[in-house]
Design a protein around this motif. Structure first.
Motif, PDB file in Angstrom:
ATOM      1  N   ARG A   1       2.958   4.368  -0.957  1.00  0.00           N
ATOM      2  CA  ARG A   1       2.732   5.149  -2.172  1.00  0.00           C
ATOM      3  C   ARG A   1       3.869   6.077  -2.585  1.00  0.00           C
ATOM      4  NH1 ARG A   1       0.593   1.806  -3.659  1.00  0.00           N
ATOM      5  NH2 ARG A   1      -1.582   1.429  -4.222  1.00  0.00           N
TER       6      ARG A   1
ATOM      7  N   GLY B   1      -0.570 -10.337  -9.359  1.00  0.00           N
ATOM      8  CA  GLY B   1      -1.928  -9.907  -9.041  1.00  0.00           C
ATOM      9  C   GLY B   1      -2.667 -10.985  -8.272  1.00  0.00           C
ATOM     10  N   MET B   2      -2.501 -12.213  -8.753  1.00  0.00           N
ATOM     11  CA  MET B   2      -3.150 -13.352  -8.101  1.00  0.00           C
ATOM     12  C   MET B   2      -2.611 -13.537  -6.681  1.00  0.00           C
ATOM     13  SD  MET B   2      -3.689 -17.039  -9.922  1.00  0.00           S
ATOM     14  CE  MET B   2      -2.141 -16.832 -10.739  1.00  0.00           C
TER      15      MET B   2
ATOM     16  N   SER C   1      -3.336 -10.571  -4.225  1.00  0.00           N
ATOM     17  CA  SER C   1      -4.743 -10.420  -3.834  1.00  0.00           C
ATOM     18  C   SER C   1      -5.004 -11.031  -2.461  1.00  0.00           C
ATOM     19  CB  SER C   1      -5.676 -11.047  -4.876  1.00  0.00           C
ATOM     20  OG  SER C   1      -5.693 -12.469  -4.792  1.00  0.00           O
ATOM     21  N   LEU C   2      -4.114 -11.901  -2.023  1.00  0.00           N
ATOM     22  CA  LEU C   2      -4.254 -12.502  -0.680  1.00  0.00           C
ATOM     23  C   LEU C   2      -4.439 -11.453   0.413  1.00  0.00           C
ATOM     24  CD1 LEU C   2      -2.926 -15.202  -1.962  1.00  0.00           C
ATOM     25  CD2 LEU C   2      -2.076 -15.539   0.367  1.00  0.00           C
TER      26      LEU C   2
ATOM     27  N   VAL D   1      -2.489 -21.673  -6.169  1.00  0.00           N
ATOM     28  CA  VAL D   1      -1.882 -20.647  -7.025  1.00  0.00           C
ATOM     29  C   VAL D   1      -0.983 -21.295  -8.074  1.00  0.00           C
ATOM     30  CG1 VAL D   1      -0.258 -18.701  -7.095  1.00  0.00           C
ATOM     31  CG2 VAL D   1      -2.007 -18.785  -5.313  1.00  0.00           C
TER      32      VAL D   1
ATOM     33  N   ARG E   1       0.807  -1.229   0.000  1.00  0.00           N
ATOM     34  CA  ARG E   1       0.000   0.000   0.000  1.00  0.00           C
ATOM     35  C   ARG E   1       0.834   1.269   0.000  1.00  0.00           C
ATOM     36  NH1 ARG E   1      -5.009  -1.502   3.902  1.00  0.00           N
ATOM     37  NH2 ARG E   1      -5.707  -3.318   2.709  1.00  0.00           N
TER      38      ARG E   1
ATOM     39  N   GLU F   1      -6.066  -8.946   0.391  1.00  0.00           N
ATOM     40  CA  GLU F   1      -7.453  -8.473   0.419  1.00  0.00           C
ATOM     41  C   GLU F   1      -8.392  -9.467   1.089  1.00  0.00           C
ATOM     42  OE1 GLU F   1      -8.256  -5.464  -0.551  1.00  0.00           O
ATOM     43  OE2 GLU F   1      -6.290  -5.011  -1.432  1.00  0.00           O
ATOM     44  N   TRP F   2      -8.097 -10.759   0.949  1.00  0.00           N
ATOM     45  CA  TRP F   2      -9.111 -11.715   1.403  1.00  0.00           C
ATOM     46  C   TRP F   2      -8.608 -12.765   2.398  1.00  0.00           C
ATOM     47  CZ3 TRP F   2      -7.578 -16.533  -0.054  1.00  0.00           C
ATOM     48  CH2 TRP F   2      -6.789 -16.651  -1.208  1.00  0.00           C
TER      49      TRP F   2
ATOM     50  N   ILE G   1      -3.363 -22.719  -0.288  1.00  0.00           N
ATOM     51  CA  ILE G   1      -3.413 -21.584  -1.207  1.00  0.00           C
ATOM     52  C   ILE G   1      -2.219 -21.640  -2.160  1.00  0.00           C
ATOM     53  CG2 ILE G   1      -3.398 -19.060  -1.415  1.00  0.00           C
ATOM     54  CD1 ILE G   1      -4.738 -19.005   1.390  1.00  0.00           C
TER      55      ILE G   1
ATOM     56  N   LEU H   1       3.589  -9.063 -18.760  1.00  0.00           N
ATOM     57  CA  LEU H   1       2.160  -9.179 -18.475  1.00  0.00           C
ATOM     58  C   LEU H   1       1.885 -10.420 -17.616  1.00  0.00           C
ATOM     59  CD1 LEU H   1      -0.672  -8.109 -18.990  1.00  0.00           C
ATOM     60  CD2 LEU H   1      -0.625  -9.140 -21.266  1.00  0.00           C
ATOM     61  N   ALA H   2       2.536 -11.529 -17.958  1.00  0.00           N
ATOM     62  CA  ALA H   2       2.355 -12.756 -17.180  1.00  0.00           C
ATOM     63  C   ALA H   2       2.807 -12.551 -15.735  1.00  0.00           C
ATOM     64  CB  ALA H   2       3.140 -13.899 -17.819  1.00  0.00           C
TER      65      ALA H   2
ATOM     66  N   ARG I   1       2.878  -9.698 -14.094  1.00  0.00           N
ATOM     67  CA  ARG I   1       1.893  -8.843 -13.412  1.00  0.00           C
ATOM     68  C   ARG I   1       0.659  -9.633 -12.984  1.00  0.00           C
ATOM     69  NH1 ARG I   1       2.582  -3.317 -16.937  1.00  0.00           N
ATOM     70  NH2 ARG I   1       3.774  -2.243 -15.339  1.00  0.00           N
ATOM     71  N   LEU I   2       0.201 -10.517 -13.860  1.00  0.00           N
ATOM     72  CA  LEU I   2      -0.995 -11.306 -13.533  1.00  0.00           C
ATOM     73  C   LEU I   2      -0.688 -12.295 -12.408  1.00  0.00           C
ATOM     74  CD1 LEU I   2      -2.358 -11.902 -17.155  1.00  0.00           C
ATOM     75  CD2 LEU I   2      -3.243 -10.290 -15.441  1.00  0.00           C
TER      76      LEU I   2
END
Lengths: 196, 196
Positions: free
Chosen positions: A111, A159-160, A163-164, A184, A109, A166-167, A180, A152-153, A155-156
């Motif tokens: 910045r 991203g996956m 995201s942990l 993944v 987070r 968050e949830w 998990i 791109l791969a 980043r994805l």
């Protein structure tokens, strides 16, 4: 009126409190006053432990950064085919995220308004590049498909994994870190489709 | 001293300004004063368009929510095997995220302090459940592997897609929406590994 607790903090336990407040209020939105209230000790007691809130931030994000870079030093991340090393790194990143959840949450987070924040973002970018290089090596070795662009791969994939924060809640019932990590790796490398 | 611009806003263009400020400062941290300064029109001019900042938030997140739920009404999301419908939804989610980026960014950051925020979180949860149901149906039809738990797979899929709000910049060179959609579908459903 709350009575200030006797200062039984170590730099370590004070850090845990500070990280929670940084996450809740944002680093910019947190004052020494907020930290003092949350810890239940006076501001001067906090200054006994650290030079200020930026030192707390630096210690907190260092813990996440050290955990992540530590992965790259593991033998399984250094030896063997790139794809195997990448799968190991992926699995261990999930491990570090689940065990160091608040520290990594804070790192993600940050910045970049202070020197420490900019340093943390640089280190994070270094780590991303190290993993992207591994992914490129695995494509070059012919183990990963070349029809998804490497950056791109990466980043994805991040991203996956990221995201942990968050949830994933360690206290909740549900999948643990190892499950998990398996999911993944399965999803990112083998995909959800049943192989024909 | 800045001179207030003449109010040439429509509710639509005012919304675009408000969304930027909500993202930058957080919804809680945004006052009508901030919105008035950013738009360069008086607070009373803003009240001419909307009842207040909560209405702006509602309109903004509605735009993202309507875009997402709209996907589920498309014929390709309603007819055929679940796995094909899920791939279509995945691809179109990337489309909505790239074309409605600020609105979806705001939706993903909403935290639930007001009625509108709680409503938005509920709608977002509904959408997640609809996609999770599609994923479960695809497992039941034997097209998706059953060794990754459906809820976890959905979270990782959303993690990958939603990460776009962190790194996708429409004005930057790099992959466009269609390329990203291809990459996400490739990675999530077929995996990065070259098939043996």
């Amino acid at each position: 009126m709350t009575t200030a607790r006797r200062d039984t903090y170590t730099p370590e336990t004070l850090l845990a409190v500070a990280v929670q407040i940084f996450i809740e209020r944002g680093y910019d939105g947190t004052s020494m006053e907020h930290l003092s209230k949350a810890a239940g000790i006076s501001k001067s007691s906090i200054y006994h432990h650290v030079a200020g809130k930026e030192e707390l931030l630096r210690r907190a994000v260092s813990r996440a950064i050290d955990g992540l870079f530590g992965i790259l030093e593991e033998p399984e991340a250094r030896e063997g085919r790139a794809v195997e090393r990448l799968e190991h790194v992926t699995r261990r990143m999930v491990g570090v995220l689940t065990t160091e959840l608040p520290y990594v949450t804070l790192l993600l987070r940050v910045r970049g308004n202070t020197e420490t924040e900019r340093w943390a973002m640089d280190r994070r970018r270094d780590f991303d590049h190290r993993v992207a290089d591994l992914l490129k090596a695995a494509i070059a070795e012919g183990d990963l498909r070349d029809d998804v662009e490497a950056r791109l791969a990466t980043r994805l994939l991040f991203g996956m994994i990221n995201s942990l924060v968050e949830w994933f809640r360690p206290e909740a019932r549900g999948a643990d870190g190892a499950e998990i990590a398996d999911a993944v790796v399965q999803l990112a490398f083998r995909g959800l489709r049943v192989e024909d």
